[in-house]
Scaffold this motif. Structure first.
Motif, short mmCIF file in Angstrom:
data_model
loop_
_atom_site.label_atom_id
_atom_site.label_comp_id
_atom_site.label_asym_id
_atom_site.label_seq_id
_atom_site.Cartn_x
_atom_site.Cartn_y
_atom_site.Cartn_z
N ALA A 115 0.83 -1.20 0.00
CA ALA A 115 0.00 0.00 0.00
C ALA A 115 0.87 1.26 0.00
CB ALA A 115 -0.93 0.00 1.21
N VAL A 218 -3.93 -0.31 7.64
CA VAL A 218 -4.09 -1.18 6.48
C VAL A 218 -4.69 -2.50 6.98
CG1 VAL A 218 -2.88 -2.36 4.60
CG2 VAL A 218 -2.10 -0.10 5.39
N ILE A 244 -7.16 1.79 4.94
CA ILE A 244 -6.96 1.27 3.58
C ILE A 244 -7.38 -0.19 3.63
CG2 ILE A 244 -5.30 0.73 1.76
CD1 ILE A 244 -3.62 3.07 2.64
N TYR A 270 -9.01 4.29 1.00
CA TYR A 270 -8.59 3.63 -0.24
C TYR A 270 -8.97 2.15 -0.21
CZ TYR A 270 -5.57 7.64 -1.22
OH TYR A 270 -5.10 8.88 -1.49
N LEU A 280 -4.79 0.55 -6.64
CA LEU A 280 -5.29 1.26 -5.46
C LEU A 280 -6.34 2.26 -5.92
CD1 LEU A 280 -4.62 1.67 -2.34
CD2 LEU A 280 -3.42 3.73 -3.07
#
Ligand SMILES: Nc1nc2c(ncn2[C@@H]2O[C@H](COP(=O)(O)OP(=O)(O)OP(=O)(O)O)[C@@H](O)[C@H]2O)c(=O)[nH]1
Ligand SMILES: [Mg+2]
Length: 444
Positions: A115, A218, A244, A270, A280
């Motif tokens: 990421a 994440v 994310i 995201y 992404l």
């Protein structure tokens, strides 16, 4: 992405669209199935309960009962409430003076390093100058992994020997960016198998030393409710600014995506949709909701319709419709406007709930039918088009002959037309309301 959930919801809506008016019992039966589909998709039960309560209030209310197309109105309500559950579009915050520090944290294997690289690439496309920071000194190959990725996308990586404590490495990197060479500093921190005090202390120290503008967690979408639990705990202990969600490409169910915002209050920023560095996507609740519902691209359809149908002409037709003066000439005009938009099967594919049906249709069967209808109307005299009630048996025979169709087909068109007029009468008397009032004649 979310295929299983989408298939199940589609099956529910397909059943609904077979019906004309919906009773309260119809709506309840459908919502029970929606609830089951969401629970099977591993959506948090409280999120499901709240969402369905909101949908039900609207779905058994006037909104659906008065609507021209109840089934589609239900889909629209579910769509609206899914969007509300997913939260608002949340952008990465790069306001104020650079360098902006973005800290990526999360459990082992969640996709932090990937990421970081994806985000760097995307930020560079937006005229930022990113610096990647290898702050994972724990896993032996971690620094090298980020360096390899950095080389691939041609973005510099700040790294130091793994004997230097990560908070120091991060602080040094921010200092390095402070002379203006870099505008965003992306910290790729170490993961742990479980949330533990050691990890939290280290993250807190990095936070203290670098004052990140964004602390992004994440999380792996495929872990479902576990991802939600992890997010909740990280948020309570470190304080997050966003999420994310990774590996969404492999997530057939969507439970994490649908629950995490509601449960934690932290916005999704995201979605990671693949292993490559360009996979992404910025998070847009409306787009995700229509993907989940398999709605096709309704927006595209509406835009297409707006482009093709002359606004003034549409307005005139709408007024006529409402006055119930709609005749075959107007009908033909509308038909031609629809035809300009492209093959009917393709258009149907863009309408929510109909995309399944359109797959089952032979590609051009409906276009063929449209052509026949057009031929029939073209064989009418001007007077017949304007005053369809004069169409007696012998006139119908003449029209069938002239258009190369049969009297049966002409009769069928007549009864369809009468049905449409009746519908218009109902609109006029306020009994129904169209879902897309700007697109008369489209019937959706
Ligand atoms: N399909 C798919 N795979 C992903 C995605 N994001 C990451 N991966 C894969 O997940 C694995 C782990 O990714 P990393 O970026 O190394 O995860 P990490 O969080 O940095 O892991 P640690 O540093 O060990 O804590 C890799 O094989 C990635 O290719 C995604 O959005 N989709
Ligand atoms: Mg990593």
């Amino acid at each position: 992405m979310f295929d299983t959930l989408t298939d199940k919801l589609n099956a529910v809506f397909k059943k609904l669209s077979g019906k004309g008016k919906l009773s309260e019992a119809d709506v309840d039966a459908a919502l029970r199935e929606v609830r089951l589909a969401l629970l099977e998709a591993d959506v948090n039960f409280k999120v499901v309960k709240d969402l369905l309560a909101r949908v039900r209030v609207r779905a058994v209310g006037e909104e659906v009962m008065r609507s021209l197309s109840p089934a589609q109105t239900v889909i629209k309500i579910v769509n609206d409430e899914l969007i509300a559950t997913l939260g608002e579009p949340a952008k990465i915050d790069l306001s104020g003076e650079p360098p902006h520090v973005v800290m990526l944290i999360g459990l082992q294997g969640a996709g932090k390093t990937t990421a970081a690289a994806k985000l760097a690439l995307q930020l560079r496309k937006h005229q930022q100058k990113p610096l990647l920071v290898a702050a994972d000194t724990r896993r032996p190959a971690a620094i090298q992994q980020l360096q390899t990725l950095g080389k691939q996308i041609d973005i510099p990586v700040h790294s130091e020997p793994n004997t230097v404590p990560p908070p120091t490495i991060c602080a040094n990197a921010v200092k390095r960016a402070s002379d203006g060479a870099y505008s965003v500093v992306l910290l790729d921190t170490a993961g742990r198998l479980h949330i533990d005090d050691d990890l939290m202390r280290e993250l807190e120290e990095v936070k203290q030393k670098t004052h990140p503008q964004e602390v992004l967690l994440v999380v792996d979408a495929m872990t479902g409710q576990e991802a939600v639990r992890v997010a909740d705990e990280f948020h309570k202990r470190v304080g997050l600014t966003g999420l994310i969600l990774t590996k969404v490409d492999g997530d057939a169910r969507g439970g994490a995506a649908l629950s995490v915002r509601s449960v934690t209050g932290v916005p999704i920023k995201y979605l990671g949709t693949g292993e490559k560095t360009d996979a992404l996507e910025p998070f847009f609740p409306d787009r995700l909701a229509s993907r989940i519902l398999g709605m096709g691209d309704v927006l595209t359809l509406i835009e297409k319709a707006q482009e093709t149908i002359n606004q003034e002409q549409a307005q005139k037709a709408a007024e006529k419709l409402l006055k119930a003066q709609f005749n075959f000439e107007d009908f033909l005009e509308q038909l031609q406007a629809i035809k300009k938009m492209g093959p009917l099967s393709q258009l149907l594919g863009m309408v929510p709930g109909l995309n399944q049906i359109s797959k089952e249709l032979p590609a051009d069967v409906t276009d063929q039918q449209m052509k026949r209808i057009e031929a029939i109307i073209n064989s009418m005299t001007r007077q017949e088009r304007q005053f369809p009630e004069v169409l007696n048996g012998s006139r119908r025979k003449r029209i069938a002959l002239g258009s190369g169709t049969s009297v049966q087909e002409v009769n069928q068109l007549m009864s369809q037309f009468k049905q449409m007029q009746r519908m218009m009468q109902q609109i006029k008397s306020g009994k129904t309301r169209g879902m897309f009032p700007g697109i008369p004649g489209l019937g959706i």
